[in-house]
Design an enzyme around this catalytic site. Sequence first.
Site, short mmCIF file in Angstrom:
data_model
loop_
_atom_site.label_atom_id
_atom_site.label_comp_id
_atom_site.label_asym_id
_atom_site.label_seq_id
_atom_site.Cartn_x
_atom_site.Cartn_y
_atom_site.Cartn_z
N LYS A 48 0.81 -1.19 0.00
CA LYS A 48 0.00 0.00 0.00
C LYS A 48 0.85 1.25 0.00
O LYS A 48 0.44 2.31 -0.44
CB LYS A 48 -0.87 0.09 1.25
N ASP A 108 14.48 -1.50 1.89
CA ASP A 108 15.11 -1.60 3.20
C ASP A 108 15.91 -2.90 3.26
O ASP A 108 17.04 -2.95 2.78
CB ASP A 108 14.03 -1.52 4.29
#
Length: 186
Positions: A48, A108
């Site tokens: 999202k 990440d």
Amino acid sequence: MIHETDMMQDIETVLVTEEEIHSRIREVGKQLGDLYRGKNPIVIGVLKGVVPFYAEMTQAMQIPMQEDFLSVSSYGGGMQSSGKLTFRKDIDQDIRGRHVLILEDILDTGVTLKALLEILRERGPASLKICTLLDKPSGRKVELDPDYTCFVIPDGFVVGYGLDYKEYYRNLPCVGILKKSVYQDD
């Protein structure tokens, strides 16, 4: 505790301002538009968190493209990647022989995106590239670098401009490091 009146008071440090985000997306969007001009790419957003970045980047590219989304997660609402992928929605388009650009909010650990790339490569795209709003190399657990990056950021739990903590803070117009006091008891 998430403060209802002013989410900014939960931000320790603003890493990227709203103005910097808009300016950099216009710049990278122009580069991507030039790169993909005449190639009719499929631009895939990873839901999202990518939603604000995706909307702004695809508009900045200013070329014909098909848009698609998928939803995978390795976080499960927590602070760190579990390394286990959960697929919630696959893309609808056939990418065989097509130029594919994946837009991602943050790179990440790289665990999720690397697994996703392997799956998409098996589907035979003509090219497969990654563009990320944020790159946090200090968090990397696998060898993976984005092809295009808007901002490289230091270690810290970041929220804003699509990135969340327990589904909150996505609507902040900037990117900042969340105060530890907000999540330390979790």
